[in-house]
Design an enzyme around this catalytic site. Structure first.
Site, PDB file in Angstrom:
ATOM      1  N   ASN A  11       0.863  -1.175   0.000  1.00 14.21           N
ATOM      2  CA  ASN A  11       0.000   0.000   0.000  1.00 14.21           C
ATOM      3  C   ASN A  11       0.904   1.231   0.000  1.00 14.21           C
ATOM      4  O   ASN A  11       1.483   1.578   1.025  1.00 14.21           O
ATOM      5  CB  ASN A  11      -0.894  -0.037   1.254  1.00 14.21           C
ATOM      6  CG  ASN A  11      -1.711   1.223   1.432  1.00 14.21           C
ATOM      7  OD1 ASN A  11      -1.782   2.062   0.531  1.00 14.21           O
ATOM      8  ND2 ASN A  11      -2.335   1.361   2.590  1.00 14.21           N
ATOM      9  N   LYS A  13       0.130   4.242  -0.298  1.00 19.76           N
ATOM     10  CA  LYS A  13      -0.535   5.412   0.307  1.00 19.76           C
ATOM     11  C   LYS A  13      -0.325   6.651  -0.582  1.00 19.76           C
ATOM     12  O   LYS A  13      -0.277   6.522  -1.796  1.00 19.76           O
ATOM     13  CB  LYS A  13      -0.055   5.620   1.745  1.00 19.76           C
ATOM     14  CG  LYS A  13      -0.185   4.334   2.574  1.00 19.76           C
ATOM     15  CD  LYS A  13      -0.021   4.547   4.048  1.00 19.76           C
ATOM     16  CE  LYS A  13      -0.175   3.215   4.773  1.00 19.76           C
ATOM     17  NZ  LYS A  13      -0.115   3.324   6.217  1.00 19.76           N
ATOM     18  N   HIS A  96      -9.543   1.051   4.793  1.00 24.93           N
ATOM     19  CA  HIS A  96      -8.280   1.276   5.509  1.00 24.93           C
ATOM     20  C   HIS A  96      -8.526   2.235   6.677  1.00 24.93           C
ATOM     21  O   HIS A  96      -9.304   3.188   6.549  1.00 24.93           O
ATOM     22  CB  HIS A  96      -7.218   1.840   4.555  1.00 24.93           C
ATOM     23  CG  HIS A  96      -5.854   1.833   5.161  1.00 24.93           C
ATOM     24  ND1 HIS A  96      -5.453   2.789   6.060  1.00 24.93           N
ATOM     25  CD2 HIS A  96      -4.816   0.961   5.038  1.00 24.93           C
ATOM     26  CE1 HIS A  96      -4.207   2.510   6.461  1.00 24.93           C
ATOM     27  NE2 HIS A  96      -3.807   1.405   5.846  1.00 24.93           N
ATOM     28  N   GLU A  98      -6.914   4.627   7.810  1.00 25.21           N
ATOM     29  CA  GLU A  98      -6.667   6.049   7.526  1.00 25.21           C
ATOM     30  C   GLU A  98      -7.883   6.676   6.854  1.00 25.21           C
ATOM     31  O   GLU A  98      -8.196   7.846   7.070  1.00 25.21           O
ATOM     32  CB  GLU A  98      -5.399   6.190   6.671  1.00 25.21           C
ATOM     33  CG  GLU A  98      -4.157   5.969   7.523  1.00 25.21           C
ATOM     34  CD  GLU A  98      -2.949   5.460   6.761  1.00 25.21           C
ATOM     35  OE1 GLU A  98      -2.940   5.497   5.520  1.00 25.21           O
ATOM     36  OE2 GLU A  98      -2.002   5.006   7.438  1.00 25.21           O
ATOM     37  N   GLU A 166      -5.431  -4.986  10.595  1.00 23.40           N
ATOM     38  CA  GLU A 166      -4.384  -3.973  10.776  1.00 23.40           C
ATOM     39  C   GLU A 166      -4.666  -3.162  12.035  1.00 23.40           C
ATOM     40  O   GLU A 166      -5.463  -2.208  11.997  1.00 23.40           O
ATOM     41  CB  GLU A 166      -4.373  -3.010   9.586  1.00 23.40           C
ATOM     42  CG  GLU A 166      -4.051  -3.644   8.258  1.00 23.40           C
ATOM     43  CD  GLU A 166      -3.455  -2.613   7.304  1.00 23.40           C
ATOM     44  OE1 GLU A 166      -2.361  -2.862   6.796  1.00 23.40           O
ATOM     45  OE2 GLU A 166      -4.071  -1.554   7.094  1.00 23.40           O
ATOM     46  N   GLY A 172       2.573   2.140  10.787  1.00 24.40           N
ATOM     47  CA  GLY A 172       3.544   3.218  10.644  1.00 24.40           C
ATOM     48  C   GLY A 172       4.280   3.561  11.920  1.00 24.40           C
ATOM     49  O   GLY A 172       4.960   4.587  11.984  1.00 24.40           O
ATOM     50  N   SER A 211       3.485  -2.187  10.335  1.00 23.04           N
ATOM     51  CA  SER A 211       4.930  -2.246  10.579  1.00 23.04           C
ATOM     52  C   SER A 211       5.546  -3.595  10.217  1.00 23.04           C
ATOM     53  O   SER A 211       6.456  -4.073  10.904  1.00 23.04           O
ATOM     54  CB  SER A 211       5.245  -1.875  12.035  1.00 23.04           C
ATOM     55  OG  SER A 211       4.870  -0.533  12.279  1.00 23.04           O
TER      56      SER A 211
END
Ligand code: PGA
Length: 251
Positions: A11, A13, A96, A98, A166, A172, A211
């Site tokens: 991904n 992003k 996702h 985010e 996730e 991250g 991560s």
């Protein structure tokens, strides 16, 4: 237990421009096109999809998008539909964290996207995961069960689905979930699938994301319910991403 081909999905992003995206994918191709027994997917930004599709043509690496609108067309300024993506991509990330966080996407909206995507013959990579406060309160299993059920409301095309667990606290941050935590939650995702459609529970791939790197991926992938990884940061480095692919292929 049924064999499930491992998946390594990158991904990207909101990173790379068209030129650097092509460069990155060419490097990934050089290093990993010939690696077998693993499904490889890259998910660049929308603007790069056409040129990256060209670069990937005839290769073993598949192309995904990072989001899609639930409608097939209409007055939705700035949005992208499955109709536009059909023939260009094989997968799309939906839900996702985010997007749930920064774009206010609800599980209802994610469920509508999952249906539109699978109706278009594209495989949804459906993301779920709890934040740190939920994890600390001991309610992660309950939260993810509810979130996944709500995100799959009305979904029927079970042959065409990938789930990604996730945990938000691991995305991250450089602090992946332990393999034990990830396995526990992947098993919970599979249990939800079993409740919704028992026949496919053994064949749906459940990925872990947060991560992932070449130092922790092997330990994650040997867990019985983890069938691959959704990778952010490490997918932007050709060598590291290819190492993940190589490890997955021999796991
Ligand atoms: P990360 O991101 O690998 O950089 O933690 C994973 C993701 O958000 O899919």
């Amino acid at each position: 237990m049924k064999y499930r081909k491992p998946v390594i999905a990158g991904n990207w992003k909101m990173n790379t421009d068209i030129e650097s995206g092509i460069k990155l994918v060419k490097e990934i191709l050089d290093l990993s096109d010939s690696i077998a027994n693993v499904e490889k997917i890259v998910c660049p930004p929308f603007v790069s999809l056409t040129s990256i599709a060209r670069a990937l043509n005839g290769s073993s690496i598949q192309l995904g998008a990072q989001n899609v609108n639930a409608n097939e067309n209409g007055s939705f300024t700035g949005e992208i539909s499955t109709t536009m993506l059909c023939g260009l991509i094989s997968h799309v990330i939906i839900g996702h964290s985010e997007r749930r966080m920064f774009n206010g996407e609800s599980s209802n909206q994610v469920a509508a996207k999952a249906i539109t995507v699978s109706n278009a013959g594209i495989v949804p990579i459906l993301c779920v995961g709890e934040d740190l406060s939920i994890r600390k309160s001991g309610k992660a299993a309950n939260f993810v069960t509810k979130q996944l059920k709500a995100s799959l409301k009305g979904f029927l095309n079970w042959e065409s689905l990938i789930i990604a667990y996730e945990p938000i606290w691991a995305i991250g941050t450089g602090e992946a979930a332990t393999s034990g935590q990830a396995q526990e939650m992947a098993a919970i995702c599979r249990k939800v699938i079993y409740q919704l459609s028992p026949d496919v529970a053994d064949s749906v791939r459940v990925l872990y994301g947060g991560s992932v790197n070449s130092g922790n991926v092997a330990e994650l992938l040997i867990q019985p319910d983890i069938d691959g990884a959704l990778v952010g940061g490490a997918s932007l480095k050709a060598k590291e991403f290819s190492n993940l692919i190589r490890i997955a292929s021999s796991n």
